[in-house]
Design a protein around this motif. Structure first.
Motif, PDB file in Angstrom:
ATOM      1  N   LYS A 173     -13.428  -2.025  15.632  1.00  0.00           N
ATOM      2  CA  LYS A 173     -13.702  -2.152  17.069  1.00  0.00           C
ATOM      3  C   LYS A 173     -12.930  -1.117  17.897  1.00  0.00           C
ATOM      4  CE  LYS A 173     -13.932  -5.565  20.792  1.00  0.00           C
ATOM      5  NZ  LYS A 173     -15.333  -5.283  21.096  1.00  0.00           N
ATOM      6  N   VAL A 174     -11.649  -0.888  17.545  1.00  0.00           N
ATOM      7  CA  VAL A 174     -10.799  -0.015  18.378  1.00  0.00           C
ATOM      8  C   VAL A 174     -10.850   1.457  17.972  1.00  0.00           C
ATOM      9  CG1 VAL A 174      -9.222  -1.926  18.869  1.00  0.00           C
ATOM     10  CG2 VAL A 174      -8.702  -0.371  16.970  1.00  0.00           C
TER      11      VAL A 174
ATOM     12  N   LEU B  51      -9.894  -9.908   9.697  1.00  0.00           N
ATOM     13  CA  LEU B  51      -9.675  -9.700  11.129  1.00  0.00           C
ATOM     14  C   LEU B  51      -9.083  -8.318  11.403  1.00  0.00           C
ATOM     15  CD1 LEU B  51      -8.327 -13.140  12.468  1.00  0.00           C
ATOM     16  CD2 LEU B  51     -10.467 -11.998  13.086  1.00  0.00           C
ATOM     17  N   LEU B  52      -8.188  -7.862  10.525  1.00  0.00           N
ATOM     18  CA  LEU B  52      -7.626  -6.514  10.663  1.00  0.00           C
ATOM     19  C   LEU B  52      -8.712  -5.456  10.547  1.00  0.00           C
ATOM     20  CD1 LEU B  52      -4.226  -6.527   8.712  1.00  0.00           C
ATOM     21  CD2 LEU B  52      -4.586  -5.862  11.099  1.00  0.00           C
TER      22      LEU B  52
ATOM     23  N   GLY C 280     -18.430  -4.535   9.626  1.00  0.00           N
ATOM     24  CA  GLY C 280     -17.856  -5.503  10.554  1.00  0.00           C
ATOM     25  C   GLY C 280     -18.563  -6.843  10.472  1.00  0.00           C
TER      26      GLY C 280
ATOM     27  N   LEU D 155      -3.952   1.569  14.115  1.00  0.00           N
ATOM     28  CA  LEU D 155      -3.799   0.224  14.696  1.00  0.00           C
ATOM     29  C   LEU D 155      -2.356  -0.255  14.559  1.00  0.00           C
ATOM     30  CD1 LEU D 155      -5.224  -2.292  15.928  1.00  0.00           C
ATOM     31  CD2 LEU D 155      -5.629  -3.069  13.585  1.00  0.00           C
TER      32      LEU D 155
ATOM     33  N   LEU E  31     -11.960  -5.910  11.090  1.00  0.00           N
ATOM     34  CA  LEU E  31     -12.820  -6.033  12.273  1.00  0.00           C
ATOM     35  C   LEU E  31     -12.192  -5.357  13.496  1.00  0.00           C
ATOM     36  CD1 LEU E  31     -14.202  -9.694  12.134  1.00  0.00           C
ATOM     37  CD2 LEU E  31     -15.569  -7.652  12.512  1.00  0.00           C
ATOM     38  N   THR E  32     -10.898  -5.590  13.686  1.00  0.00           N
ATOM     39  CA  THR E  32     -10.190  -5.001  14.827  1.00  0.00           C
ATOM     40  C   THR E  32     -10.136  -3.485  14.717  1.00  0.00           C
ATOM     41  OG1 THR E  32      -8.823  -6.999  14.933  1.00  0.00           O
ATOM     42  CG2 THR E  32      -8.062  -5.089  16.183  1.00  0.00           C
ATOM     43  N   SER E  33      -9.878  -2.992  13.497  1.00  0.00           N
ATOM     44  CA  SER E  33      -9.814  -1.541  13.269  1.00  0.00           C
ATOM     45  C   SER E  33     -11.144  -0.872  13.585  1.00  0.00           C
ATOM     46  CB  SER E  33      -9.430  -1.253  11.811  1.00  0.00           C
ATOM     47  OG  SER E  33      -8.173  -1.786  11.513  1.00  0.00           O
TER      48      SER E  33
END
Length: 309
Positions: free
Chosen positions: A48-49, A41-42, A62, A302, A44-46
């Motif tokens: 995305k942002v 999840l980290l 991803g 992040l 994936l979030t990294s």
């Protein structure tokens, strides 16, 4: 002979025939599963942002993280249940749904790894045309085809096995519903199902691997021809994480599915299955995070944003 119907279901043996410390194993697997979710999840979030990670390579990465989370979720909760309670029942429908998603996510990962090899091939061997060749349209087609091919493969095998006859003895010597234990549990002819595994199953498993192999032969040849040592080092570095994930994925896969049926051992299969259903999904994000400067920077950014908020 009593047949298994939609209500009678099966019983998963789990590890009830092993001697082990239940509390220690449960805590270890739960910890690994939690870490798998957190790390993926980290990542994936990294991706995305971070705008600088909005490239085809990280788009595939991803998808790989999302598949890893799903793949482990298909089997790990039932495994934890088996450790807690020993033998665990599962409905007929639940068993084949689990098998479908297990095959689906496992096959999808294989195809995504092949798509990532293709992406690396284009980036290294055709750098000037890379953005044109790996356009958003091509990226979308590649990704959707990975999921479509995996779903057709999984549906075919699940349909075939769900239409076999299963008799009164319904104890599956595994911690999830896998193809080989179910075939061995059937009391009807399994020749067609086995033929399907050796033909379509082999094709679905071998084509991505051969594609990866050919891609990396061409990539290696291109890297060797590079005269600039820093460019050569950068090209190799961009492939190293992907190669490690491939070795990890196919290494455990070969131990299970690419051996003669005469060598089948339920205890051996259960132990090796733990490696690729639990360990591999956890390690993948760490391999990419530790060996990739772009991902490291994104994770640091992040973390900084979270701490400021």
């Amino acid at each position: 002979m009593e047949m298994v119907n939609l209500t009678s279901g099966f019983v998963l043996l789990g590890f009830s025939d092993f001697h082990y410390n239940h509390a220690a194993l449960f805590s270890t697997i739960l910890g690994i599963y939690t870490l798998t979710w957190t790390a993926n999840l980290l990542l994936l979030t990294s991706i995305k942002v971070s705008p600088h990670l909005h490239t085809p390579m990280y788009f595939f990465l991803g998808n790989l993280s999302a598949v890893d989370i799903s793949f482990s979720t298909v089997t790990v909760p039932k495994l934890l249940s088996c450790i807690l309670y020993g033998r665990t029942s599962i409905s007929f429908l639940g068993c084949f749904l689990q098998m479908f998603f297990f095959l689906f996510f496992g096959t999808t990962e294989s195809f995504i790894l092949a798509a990532m090899a293709f992406d690396r091939y284009l980036a290294i061997c055709n750098p000037l045309r890379y953005s044109l060749l790996m356009s958003d349209k091509v990226l979308g087609m590649l990704t959707s085809n990975c999921y479509l091919a995996a779903s057709l493969h999984s549906l075919l095998h699940t349909y075939m096995l769900s239409h076999l006859t299963y008799c009164k003895h319904r104890l599956i010597p595994h911690f999830f519903c896998d193809v080989t234990p179910l075939i061995k549990l059937s009391c009807s002819s399994t020749k067609l199902a086995e033929l399907l595994i050796y033909t379509e199953g082999s094709i679905a498993g071998n084509i991505p691997f051969l594609f990866i192999l050919i891609s990396y032969v061409l990539i290696t040849r291109a890297i060797v021809k590079m005269k600039n040592s820093s460019r050569r080092s950068k090209a190799f570095s961009s492939c190293s994480s992907h190669l490690m994930v491939i070795c990890l994925f196919y290494g455990t896969d070969i131990f299970i599915y690419f051996r003669p049926p005469s060598d089948y051992s339920s205890q051996y299969d259960r132990l090796v299955s733990m490696a690729y259903t639990i360990i591999t999904p956890m390690l993948n994000p760490f391999i990419y995070s530790l060996r990739n400067q772009d991902v490291k920077q994104a994770l640091k950014k992040l973390k900084k944003n979270v701490s400021h908020n």
